[in-house]
Scaffold this active site. Structure first.
Site, PDB file in Angstrom:
ATOM      1  N   SER A 188       0.898  -1.177   0.112  1.00 39.86           N
ATOM      2  CA  SER A 188      -0.025  -0.091  -0.076  1.00 39.86           C
ATOM      3  C   SER A 188       0.805   1.170   0.067  1.00 39.86           C
ATOM      4  CB  SER A 188      -0.867   0.146   1.102  1.00 39.86           C
ATOM      5  OG  SER A 188       0.007   0.190   2.345  1.00 39.86           O
ATOM      6  N   LYS A 189       0.194   2.297  -0.153  1.00 38.15           N
ATOM      7  CA  LYS A 189       0.947   3.540  -0.355  1.00 38.15           C
ATOM      8  C   LYS A 189       1.429   3.762   1.129  1.00 38.15           C
ATOM      9  CE  LYS A 189       0.813   8.308  -1.363  1.00 38.15           C
ATOM     10  NZ  LYS A 189       1.507   8.755  -0.254  1.00 38.15           N
ATOM     11  N   ARG A 190       0.798   3.393   2.061  1.00 32.15           N
ATOM     12  CA  ARG A 190       1.236   3.664   3.431  1.00 32.15           C
ATOM     13  C   ARG A 190       2.578   2.786   3.739  1.00 32.15           C
ATOM     14  NH1 ARG A 190      -2.268   1.877   7.547  1.00 32.15           N
ATOM     15  NH2 ARG A 190      -3.964   2.364   6.516  1.00 32.15           N
TER      16      ARG A 190
END
Ligand code: GLU
Length: 504
Positions: free
Chosen positions: A257-259
């Site tokens: 994920s971007k996170r």
């Protein structure tokens, strides 16, 4: 067979790097077979539309070297390629499905749908519930006619019970689903726009797509798509499906994920992206200094393997070697170190002239003067030590300014009485040298050492401390040739003045 493939992103934000991989695999198959790569923009969900996203997609593909033969930005025989401009087409086909009894009108409000779902756990709009809902199958004809006139409605797929759907996915193998498990998907929304399912299938059919290559997250939609082909009578023209494995986080399990990327400090978008709502800027691979060739090589091997130990592939080589049969089923761990390794390789393969260009770009930004000749010399000594183009500037600092401090540990270990005597002698000799070369620096240094009865090797660390402040860096003799005799002498003079020898 010449493949007709499409990359069909929705402009809902920045293109994820996984999307670039999807585009790449499509492109490779198109090029390998002498076929056609199509770009279709799936923008029928107006709520999720993000301005600038389409331009971003086009720019990302261009940067990566993924050329589009037909589609948005290029045109072609099936134009328009933006789904929002094709709504009449979908309306016609939806009408056709209603007429053939494979679709129906539904008038349920959000509240009514909510009530149905909350009554029974896992309830969905399907054969077991549709009779209790408000639609053209459950309501009298006059009522339906009245509602069609006056209100808003959707068109739903009428999933027939007792059908077996068999999908032969090139990557996943055989996937079997019973139609009784599927819901009556909405095909046309109340705003007159089709849903993804309807538009996607109609366009793949009309655009004569031969292979649907897309992320695994779309696999759950595939049975509905197969049903649509069946109900339209297009089963023979159905494309082959290939659902690509997920990109997994580098540590642990689960989807990247971007996170995760933010947490671990690497980009997840090909180019910088400025969120139009928040104004936040996310760094891209490009702006981080990745070369397109490195990103392409890295992405190609994230999910595909050549069946050999070869790791380095140019785009041309990928076009030759790629095959959907060698795409792995299992998710691919996103190892950014591998991307860096590729970048290092492709960067080092560039000629010094081009590398010097990177350095000069940085010096200009920093308002530091640097001649082209000096830049060429610097990149020649640093080229084996860099991963990103901007490293030439960071690692090359020592060529532009004297050390502002000296590593205390290095000083306490290597700044000895013997070494400093050598440096004093060397400073004198070198200050007089004009047009200092690496060879000359070496012989002057050796002469200085022998004049003091010291082995040159044992005074090298002190020389490096004086010139650079630390213990590591590029070749010292070449470093001095770039600095020149006067600057070398001045740095030695300064260090000899401020650093004291332990115990003295
Ligand atoms: N519009 C979908 C997306 O955003 C396309 C999925 C497909 O390729 O069928 O990825």
């Amino acid at each position: 067979m010449k493949a007709r493939v499409r990359f069909a992103p929705s402009p809902t934000g920045a293109l994820h790097i996984g999307g670039v991989r999807t585009a790449l695999y499509n492109f490779l198959l198109a090029r390998q077979t002498g076929g056609t790569m199509i770009l279709r923009i799936e923008d029928t969900d107006q709520n999720r539309y993000v301005p600038g996203a389409e331009e971003y997609i086009l720019e990302s593909l261009a940067w990566a070297g993924i050329q589009i033969d037909e589609g948005v930005g290029v045109g072609g025989p099936h134009a328009p390629y933006r789904q929002s401009e094709r709504r009449e087409i979908y309306q016609q086909f939806a009408k056709q499905l209603v007429e053939s009894g494979h679709a129906y009108f539904a008038f349920d409000t959000e509240e009514e749908l909510e009530a149905m779902r909350s009554q029974t756990p896992n309830a969905q709009y399907d054969g077991s519930t549709r009779r209790q809902m408000r639609n053209s199958l459950s309501l009298p004809a006059e009522e339906t006619a009245r509602l069609l006139e006056s209100g808003s409605y959707v068109i739903r797929l009428l999933v027939e019970p007792g059908e077996e759907i068999i999908l032969q996915d090139i990557i996943r193998g055989e996937v079997r689903v019973q139609s009784s498990q599927l819901d009556d998907k909405v095909l046309m929304k109340s705003d007159g726009m089709p849903t993804y399912h309807l538009a996607n299938v109609i366009d793949d059919y009309l655009m004569r797509i031969t292979h649907v290559i897309r992320g695994e997250e779309w696999l759950p939609s595939a049975p509905h798509h197969v049903l649509l082909y069946r109900y339209f009578g297009w089963e023979k023209e159905m494309p082959r499906f290939a659902h690509l494995p997920l990109l997994l986080k580098p540590d642990g399990n689960g989807k990247l994920s971007k996170r995760d990327a933010d947490r671990m400090g690497f980009p997840i978008f090909p180019l910088n992206w400025r969120d139009p709502k928040s104004g936040d800027v996310s760094k891209g691979f490009r702006e981080n200094g990745y070369l397109p060739a490195a990103v392409i090589n890295f992405l190609a091997l994230l999910g595909w393997n050549p069946g050999t130990t070869q790791e380095l592939f140019s785009m041309e080589e990928l076009i030759q070697a790629f095959s959907l049969d060698r795409v792995n089923k299992a998710g691919a761990k996103f190892d950014i170190h591998k991307a860096q390794w590729f970048n290092q390789h492709y960067l080092r393969a560039l000629p010094n002239e081009q590398l010097a260009g990177f350095l000069l770009e940085e010096t200009r930004k920093a308002n530091v003067t640097c001649t082209e000749e000096k830049a060429l010399q610097i990149v020649a000594v640093l080229r084996e030590r860099v991963t990103f183009p901007q490293d030439f500037w960071h690692l090359g600092q020592l060529f532009f300014s004297p050390p502002s401090q000296f590593d205390p540990e290095a000083v306490s270990k290597r700044w000895t009485a013997d070494s400093t005597r050598v440096l004093v002698a060397f400073q004198k000799a070198v200050s007089e040298s004009k047009g200092l070369t690496a060879e000359e620096a070496k012989s002057l240094f050796e002469a200085a050492a022998s004049s003091q009865g010291v082995k040159p090797g044992s005074a090298l660390a002190a020389l490096r401390i004086a010139l650079t402040g630390g213990m590591s860096g590029p070749d010292l003799m070449q470093t001095m040739a770039i600095l020149g005799g006067a600057e070398t002498a001045s740095r030695l003079h300064h260090a000899l003045g401020v650093l004291s020898v332990k115990g003295s």
